[in-house]
Write a protein that holds these residues in place. Structure first.
Motif, PDB file in Angstrom:
ATOM      1  N   HIS A 127       0.838  -1.226  -0.120  1.00 34.40           N
ATOM      2  CA  HIS A 127      -0.051   0.079   0.122  1.00 34.40           C
ATOM      3  C   HIS A 127       1.061   1.289  -0.078  1.00 34.40           C
ATOM      4  N   ALA A 133      -2.972   0.851  -2.306  1.00 28.84           N
ATOM      5  CA  ALA A 133      -3.789   0.961  -0.946  1.00 28.84           C
ATOM      6  C   ALA A 133      -5.125   0.626  -1.325  1.00 28.84           C
ATOM      7  N   GLU A 137      -7.110  -2.548   0.177  1.00 30.41           N
ATOM      8  CA  GLU A 137      -8.169  -2.348   1.183  1.00 30.41           C
ATOM      9  C   GLU A 137      -9.626  -3.129   0.619  1.00 30.41           C
ATOM     10  N   ILE A 158      -4.477   0.348   6.749  1.00 22.46           N
ATOM     11  CA  ILE A 158      -3.592   1.303   5.746  1.00 22.46           C
ATOM     12  C   ILE A 158      -3.538   2.634   6.374  1.00 22.46           C
TER      13      ILE A 158
END
Length: 166
Positions: A127, A133, A137, A158
């Motif tokens: 990430h 990221a 996620e 994150i």
């Protein structure tokens, strides 16, 4: 193919969480199913449930960062389809427990999230940028959904860690 998951518990506080070894296996197998990652036959993952002082020492020694983390991942490197060892996931009880409490989430759900997050690092996800990221996620939310963990999107490891937890 399912990996061999070696699990060790070296902190007494983990006794308060029902069946952490079973949770680790469930979370990792859900991550494998959701990502579709191809693993080498009998590949191995190590999971260590530890205390804050232990993870801080690891973070200082191996990453040069002198602070606590809820989860650290140590990928062995290489292509997961051929690597006999995927790497290690280390989770600290006190920090994970505090994070769960602050987020108003059940500890078991948070630990599952940490396990999933750590596993994704082992298979090459990161990430470092916004696109990475977002991808990571989204995978975390899908995997946690497989585990029946609701509202996983409200807890972003994150964002909250800014790179410190893994």
């Amino acid at each position: 193919m399912n990996p061999v998951i070696d699990i060790a518990v070296n902190a007494e506080d983990w006794a308060s969480l029902e069946a952490p070894s079973q949770l680790a296996e469930e979370a990792i197998l859900a991550a494998i199913a959701e990502t579709g990652v191809s693993l080498a036959p009998n590949s191995e993952i190590s999971v260590l449930f530890c205390a804050d002082d232990f993870i801080r020492d690891l973070n200082r020694k191996w990453r040069g960062i002198d602070r606590l983390a809820s989860v650290l991942s140590f990928p062995a490197g290489g292509d997961a389809a051929f690597a006999p060892l995927l790497g290690d996931i280390v989770i600290a009880f006190e920090t994970a427990s505090r994070e769960a409490s602050e987020a108003g989430r059940p500890l078991r759900d948070h630990i599952a999230h940490l396990l999933v997050h750590g596993f994704l690092h082992l298979i090459g996800h990161d990430h470092n940028g916004a696109a990475e990221a977002e991808t990571m996620e989204a995978l975390e939310r899908a995997i946690l959904g497989r585990l029946g963990i609701a509202d996983a999107s409200r807890e972003s490891l994150i964002e909250e860690a800014a790179g410190a937890n893994d």
